[in-house]
Design a protein around this motif. Structure first.
Motif, mmCIF file in Angstrom:
data_model
loop_
_atom_site.group_PDB
_atom_site.id
_atom_site.type_symbol
_atom_site.label_atom_id
_atom_site.label_comp_id
_atom_site.label_asym_id
_atom_site.label_seq_id
_atom_site.Cartn_x
_atom_site.Cartn_y
_atom_site.Cartn_z
ATOM 1 N N PRO A 143 1.035 -1.055 -0.021
ATOM 2 C CA PRO A 143 0.198 -0.066 -0.252
ATOM 3 C C PRO A 143 0.829 1.230 0.068
ATOM 4 C CG PRO A 143 0.031 -0.965 2.054
ATOM 5 C CD PRO A 143 0.776 -1.897 1.229
ATOM 6 N N GLY A 144 0.246 2.226 -0.648
ATOM 7 C CA GLY A 144 1.143 3.645 -0.800
ATOM 8 C C GLY A 144 2.183 3.354 -1.859
ATOM 9 N N ILE A 145 2.436 2.348 -2.621
ATOM 10 C CA ILE A 145 3.530 2.408 -3.539
ATOM 11 C C ILE A 145 2.962 2.158 -4.993
ATOM 12 C CG2 ILE A 145 5.524 0.983 -4.595
ATOM 13 C CD1 ILE A 145 5.870 0.195 -1.658
ATOM 14 N N THR A 146 3.049 2.858 -5.980
ATOM 15 C CA THR A 146 2.362 2.615 -7.060
ATOM 16 C C THR A 146 2.655 1.701 -8.086
ATOM 17 O OG1 THR A 146 3.979 4.281 -8.321
ATOM 18 C CG2 THR A 146 2.004 5.430 -7.073
ATOM 19 N N GLY A 147 1.849 1.498 -8.958
ATOM 20 C CA GLY A 147 2.227 0.485 -10.073
ATOM 21 C C GLY A 147 3.500 0.684 -11.021
ATOM 22 N N PRO A 148 3.556 1.969 -11.655
ATOM 23 C CA PRO A 148 4.826 2.165 -12.104
ATOM 24 C C PRO A 148 6.089 2.127 -11.263
ATOM 25 C CG PRO A 148 3.067 3.887 -12.608
ATOM 26 C CD PRO A 148 2.753 3.048 -11.569
ATOM 27 N N THR A 149 6.098 2.289 -10.020
ATOM 28 C CA THR A 149 7.272 2.032 -9.275
ATOM 29 C C THR A 149 7.596 0.719 -9.144
ATOM 30 O OG1 THR A 149 7.040 4.199 -7.954
ATOM 31 C CG2 THR A 149 8.135 2.254 -7.077
ATOM 32 N N ILE A 150 6.313 -0.230 -8.769
ATOM 33 C CA ILE A 150 6.585 -1.781 -8.633
ATOM 34 C C ILE A 150 7.182 -2.070 -9.908
ATOM 35 C CG2 ILE A 150 5.404 -3.879 -8.409
ATOM 36 C CD1 ILE A 150 3.480 -2.377 -6.368
ATOM 37 N N ARG A 151 6.434 -1.636 -11.001
ATOM 38 C CA ARG A 151 7.181 -2.232 -12.391
ATOM 39 C C ARG A 151 8.557 -1.827 -12.734
ATOM 40 N NH1 ARG A 151 2.190 0.091 -14.312
ATOM 41 N NH2 ARG A 151 0.667 -1.448 -14.910
ATOM 42 N N GLN A 152 8.870 -0.960 -12.272
ATOM 43 C CA GLN A 152 10.361 -0.518 -12.322
ATOM 44 C C GLN A 152 11.229 -1.345 -11.399
ATOM 45 O OE1 GLN A 152 11.016 3.588 -10.954
ATOM 46 N NE2 GLN A 152 9.757 4.382 -12.596
ATOM 47 N N VAL A 153 10.629 -1.952 -10.110
ATOM 48 C CA VAL A 153 11.288 -2.767 -9.439
ATOM 49 C C VAL A 153 11.651 -4.295 -10.050
ATOM 50 C CG1 VAL A 153 11.396 -4.192 -7.206
ATOM 51 C CG2 VAL A 153 10.886 -1.586 -7.332
ATOM 52 N N LEU A 154 10.286 -4.611 -10.693
ATOM 53 C CA LEU A 154 10.425 -6.083 -11.261
ATOM 54 C C LEU A 154 11.268 -5.921 -12.647
ATOM 55 C CD1 LEU A 154 6.535 -6.371 -11.451
ATOM 56 C CD2 LEU A 154 8.058 -7.792 -10.115
ATOM 57 N N ASP A 155 11.199 -4.754 -13.255
ATOM 58 C CA ASP A 155 12.436 -4.745 -14.460
ATOM 59 C C ASP A 155 13.849 -4.889 -14.159
ATOM 60 O OD1 ASP A 155 12.891 -4.233 -17.267
ATOM 61 O OD2 ASP A 155 13.688 -2.418 -16.503
ATOM 62 N N ARG A 156 14.060 -4.238 -12.575
ATOM 63 C CA ARG A 156 15.296 -4.112 -12.432
ATOM 64 C C ARG A 156 15.893 -5.525 -11.825
ATOM 65 N NH1 ARG A 156 14.902 -0.104 -9.532
ATOM 66 N NH2 ARG A 156 14.612 -0.869 -7.458
ATOM 67 N N MET A 157 15.030 -6.199 -10.992
ATOM 68 C CA MET A 157 15.291 -7.516 -10.321
ATOM 69 C C MET A 157 15.335 -8.581 -11.440
ATOM 70 S SD MET A 157 12.976 -7.461 -7.017
ATOM 71 C CE MET A 157 13.387 -9.231 -6.734
ATOM 72 N N SER A 158 14.406 -8.462 -12.737
ATOM 73 C CA SER A 158 14.700 -9.342 -13.804
ATOM 74 C C SER A 158 15.830 -9.222 -14.467
ATOM 75 C CB SER A 158 13.448 -8.879 -14.845
ATOM 76 O OG SER A 158 13.518 -9.800 -15.854
ATOM 77 N N LYS A 159 16.429 -7.936 -14.708
ATOM 78 C CA LYS A 159 17.758 -7.753 -15.334
ATOM 79 C C LYS A 159 18.951 -8.323 -14.338
ATOM 80 C CE LYS A 159 16.386 -3.868 -18.146
ATOM 81 N NZ LYS A 159 16.729 -2.477 -18.359
ATOM 82 N N LYS A 160 18.964 -8.358 -13.262
ATOM 83 C CA LYS A 160 19.674 -8.801 -12.414
ATOM 84 C C LYS A 160 19.707 -10.422 -12.286
ATOM 85 C CE LYS A 160 20.199 -4.770 -9.143
ATOM 86 N NZ LYS A 160 20.101 -4.246 -7.748
ATOM 87 N N GLY A 161 18.798 -10.836 -12.623
ATOM 88 C CA GLY A 161 18.427 -12.271 -12.774
ATOM 89 C C GLY A 161 17.765 -12.821 -11.431
ATOM 90 N N LEU A 162 17.266 -12.313 -10.619
ATOM 91 C CA LEU A 162 16.419 -12.455 -9.337
ATOM 92 C C LEU A 162 15.031 -12.774 -9.587
ATOM 93 C CD1 LEU A 162 17.727 -9.380 -7.261
ATOM 94 C CD2 LEU A 162 18.917 -11.559 -7.621
ATOM 95 N N ILE A 163 14.578 -12.551 -10.775
ATOM 96 C CA ILE A 163 13.229 -12.983 -11.016
ATOM 97 C C ILE A 163 13.170 -13.342 -12.398
ATOM 98 C CG2 ILE A 163 12.116 -11.865 -8.988
ATOM 99 C CD1 ILE A 163 11.140 -9.691 -10.826
ATOM 100 N N MET A 164 12.086 -13.988 -12.953
ATOM 101 C CA MET A 164 11.702 -14.155 -14.319
ATOM 102 C C MET A 164 10.192 -13.963 -14.735
ATOM 103 S SD MET A 164 12.431 -18.264 -14.461
ATOM 104 C CE MET A 164 11.737 -18.325 -16.116
#
Length: 334
Positions: free
Chosen positions: A295-316
């Motif tokens: 709560p309090g964290i927007t969708g675009p911010t969460i998408r940025q985290v997902l993109d960054r973690m994906s590039k680091k190989g932490l999630i797919m």
């Protein structure tokens, strides 16, 4: 005594932290609720997917099986404690009512003490089960619980012993009585939270005590085992259990201060909060589930985290598009 003083010091700092950003506290509180329900049930091998857990906790769906029913019951009792702890005196009727709510969706048979004797068993690596502890008999349970509650209330009113010490020993005695046929471990953790709130220790609202216990469950069972030896004869040594209990509280406060300190004073707390939520998810997850848990964290911010973690190989990403789902790469830690 040093450990008691350390916890008391944390208690003294609470008011200062609670004056901080309500946005941060709200986010921490919502994550703690999810983690508490998830961890306390997972300790008892009750597991559901992250999506179903979130939906059940938020009341979006009805429980579909026994495990989900256990989750829903814990959710209701936890919500009651969070909202009404000051109006829940430690008496047998309140404990029975909590147990009835805990099992209301699963069996509907809660709210009464055990009708037959039960043993605390341990399964060996060979698969063989051994009796680790024989609790109070069913015949003696009602009297034992009456004496437990009466003794606790009396000693708390006398004010001779530190209240945290009384809470720790109450939980130990409750587990040794093992008053219910099912749900004793979860009830012990819920009662711990209730008694801590009544003693003025609020950390459990923002950091999951159940998660702290799950992270150290080997030590939990070892301390319980040591302090239950000689319990029936009243010759048991409570120190191993009390030390574990206080260590868990200190760890919860440490996590609270770490998150509050870092989140409140430095940039990027929202990203770190999303990463923390993802770290504790089980199975696949979607953007919508992360928004529910952050709560309090927007969708675009969460998408940025997902993109960054994906590039680091932490999630797919396992599916793409509007309803994309993601999965952690478990070999990595972050």
């Amino acid at each position: 005594m040093n450990m008691l003083q350390r916890v008391a010091e944390f208690k003294g700092k609470q008011a200062l932290y609670f004056q901080q950003s309500s946005e941060i506290l709200t986010a921490m509180r919502n994550v703690a609720v999810i983690q508490s329900i998830e961890s306390s049930n997972r300790i008892e091998k009750i597991v559901v997917t992250s999506k179903r857990l979130t939906d059940i906790v938020n009341g979006h769906v009805e429980p579909a099986d026994r495990s989900e029913s256990e989750i829903a019951g814990y959710r209701d009792v936890l919500k009651t404690i969070h909202g009404s702890s000051d109006h829940m005196p430690i008496i047998s009727n309140i404990i029975l009512q909590m147990h009835r709510y805990l099992l209301q969706y699963a069996t509907g048979s809660g709210g009464k003490y055990k009708m037959s004797d039960n043993d605390i068993t341990e399964e060996l690596p060979t698969g063989e089960k051994i009796i680790r502890f024989k609790p109070v008999s069913a015949f003696e349970t009602n009297e034992a619980m009456h004496n437990l509650v009466l003794g606790f209330r009396k000693r708390r009113e006398e004010g001779i012993y530190p209240e945290l010490l009384l809470v720790a020993i109450f939980v130990l005695d409750f587990l040794s009585i093992h008053p219910f046929s099912d749900g004793n471990g979860r009830m012990a953790r819920l009662l711990t939270l209730l008694l801590l709130y009544q003693a003025g220790y609020e950390v459990g609202r923002y950091v999951s005590l159940e998660k702290c216990i799950e992270d150290t469950k080997d030590q939990y069972y070892a301390a319980l085992q040591k302090s239950s030896v000689g319990w029936h004869e009243e010759t048991n040594d409570v120190r191993p259990w009390v030390e574990y209990f206080l260590t868990t509280l200190i760890e919860a406060h440490r996590r609270f201060e770490q998150r509050m300190g870092g989140l409140d004073r430095t940039k990027g707390w929202k990203s770190r909060q999303v990463e923390t939520v993802i770290q504790h998810l089980m199975g696949d997850f979607s953007l919508a589930e992360l928004i529910d848990r952050c709560p309090g964290i927007t969708g675009p911010t969460i998408r940025q985290v997902l993109d960054r973690m994906s590039k680091k190989g932490l999630i797919m990403a396992i599916t793409k598009g509007r309803n994309a789902r993601w999965r952690k790469i478990e070999q990595e830690e972050f």
